[in-house]
Design a protein around this motif. Structure first.
Motif, mmCIF file in Angstrom:
data_model
loop_
_atom_site.group_PDB
_atom_site.id
_atom_site.type_symbol
_atom_site.label_atom_id
_atom_site.label_comp_id
_atom_site.label_asym_id
_atom_site.label_seq_id
_atom_site.Cartn_x
_atom_site.Cartn_y
_atom_site.Cartn_z
ATOM 1 N N ARG A 42 1.684 5.870 5.085
ATOM 2 C CA ARG A 42 2.343 4.879 4.256
ATOM 3 C C ARG A 42 1.401 4.356 3.185
ATOM 4 O O ARG A 42 1.800 4.110 2.046
ATOM 5 C CB ARG A 42 2.846 3.714 5.113
ATOM 6 N N MET A 43 0.176 4.180 3.505
ATOM 7 C CA MET A 43 -0.803 3.695 2.545
ATOM 8 C C MET A 43 -0.960 4.693 1.415
ATOM 9 O O MET A 43 -1.090 4.340 0.237
ATOM 10 C CB MET A 43 -2.143 3.436 3.254
ATOM 11 N N ARG A 44 -0.997 5.992 1.788
ATOM 12 C CA ARG A 44 -1.121 7.030 0.765
ATOM 13 C C ARG A 44 0.104 7.024 -0.204
ATOM 14 O O ARG A 44 -0.038 7.118 -1.410
ATOM 15 C CB ARG A 44 -1.283 8.400 1.414
ATOM 16 N N VAL A 45 1.286 6.929 0.357
ATOM 17 C CA VAL A 45 2.513 6.924 -0.470
ATOM 18 C C VAL A 45 2.518 5.714 -1.394
ATOM 19 O O VAL A 45 2.849 5.806 -2.598
ATOM 20 C CB VAL A 45 3.765 6.922 0.425
ATOM 21 N N PHE A 46 2.155 4.582 -0.857
ATOM 22 C CA PHE A 46 2.110 3.365 -1.659
ATOM 23 C C PHE A 46 1.105 3.496 -2.796
ATOM 24 O O PHE A 46 1.334 3.077 -3.925
ATOM 25 C CB PHE A 46 1.794 2.180 -0.744
ATOM 26 N N GLY A 47 -0.070 4.092 -2.479
ATOM 27 C CA GLY A 47 -1.095 4.281 -3.497
ATOM 28 C C GLY A 47 -0.627 5.227 -4.600
ATOM 29 O O GLY A 47 -0.892 5.019 -5.791
#
Length: 262
Positions: free
Chosen positions: A6-11
């Motif tokens: 999720r952090m990667r997608v948000f970034g």
């Protein structure tokens, strides 16, 4: 605690937004700096300037015209005022709108003119009955008769005064063209012609001798002109060049000379 995915997608979303924003900003700046954009903006500015200039010039012209019109009205009013003051000072009468204005400002009745005296020329015939077919025929016939000769003798075959007039004009004088004789008692329109002659010449009796349409009288008048040697001068004076020849016949001249000698 959020997962690493999720952090990667948000970034990635944040990076994408930043890239898109930078791209839009750069494209907009490039468009504003392009030659087409600059020319379009310049053309629009020039058009707006021209329209503003025309509107200002139009307003100036309208203002000038209105000022000139107001000045002309003021000048005309002052001129009229001076005219009325001069007229009032002299005591003269002036006419305004068909009415006389006196020195003290009183108005009299309308000034006499076509509209107040007798109306239009044809008004006097307004109550006259329409011309009948017979009246028209008489008018045509009379005009035709008057063209026959400069001298017309309206006569009646049995009238002694008519015979006297015809004898003087046809036998004692040589007139060219010869006088034309109309026997009213034998003419189909005789009575109507006689009535028309009364209206035109004021003479209804016969004979009625006309020279170029004007009556010089009847038998007694012709005899008087003949005996006083004024007939030829009268005929020549009235007929003018229409009378080609006018002289006393030689036989009558000789007889007249002999009577005077005796």
């Amino acid at each position: 605690m959020p997962s690493q995915r999720r952090m990667r997608v948000f970034g990635l979303l944040i990076v994408l937004v930043v890239v898109i924003t930078l791209y839009m900003t750069t494209a907009q700046q490039q468009t504003r700096n392009s030659a087409f954009y600059l020319k379009t903006q310049e053309a629009l500015s020039q058009k707006q300037y021209q329209e503003a200039t025309r509107q200002r010039d139009s307003d100036d012209v309208s203002s000038r015209l209105k000022a000139a019109e107001d000045a002309a009205k003021d000048a005309a009013e002052k001129k009229n005022q001076k005219f009325f003051e001069s007229v009032e000072g002299s005591g003269a009468q002036i006419a305004v709108g068909g009415r006389k204005i006196l020195k003290d400002g009183d108005q009299t009745g309308p000034v006499q003119g076509v509209a107040t005296v007798g109306g239009r020329p044809r008004d006097k015939f307004a109550n006259k009955e329409p011309e009948s077919e017979e009246d028209h025929e008489v008018e045509v016939e009379l005009n035709a008769i008057l063209k026959r000769s400069p001298i017309i003798i309206f006569s009646k075959s049995y009238c002694p005064h008519s015979k006297k007039a015809k004898h003087i004009l046809l036998e004692k004088y040589n007139l060219v063209p010869e006088p034309y004789v109309v026997e009213l008692d034998e003419h189909p329109l005789g009575p109507k012609l006689q009535d028309t002659l009364k209206e035109r010449t004021g003479r209804r009796t016969v004979p009625n001798i006309l020279v170029l349409g004007k009556s010089i009288g009847g038998g007694d008048q012709i005899e008087e002109l003949d005996t006083t040697d004024k007939l030829l001068d009268t005929l020549k004076g009235m007929a003018g060049s229409r009378l080609v020849q006018a002289e006393r016949r030689k036989v009558q001249t000789e007889m007249r000379r002999r009577r005077r000698a005796a």
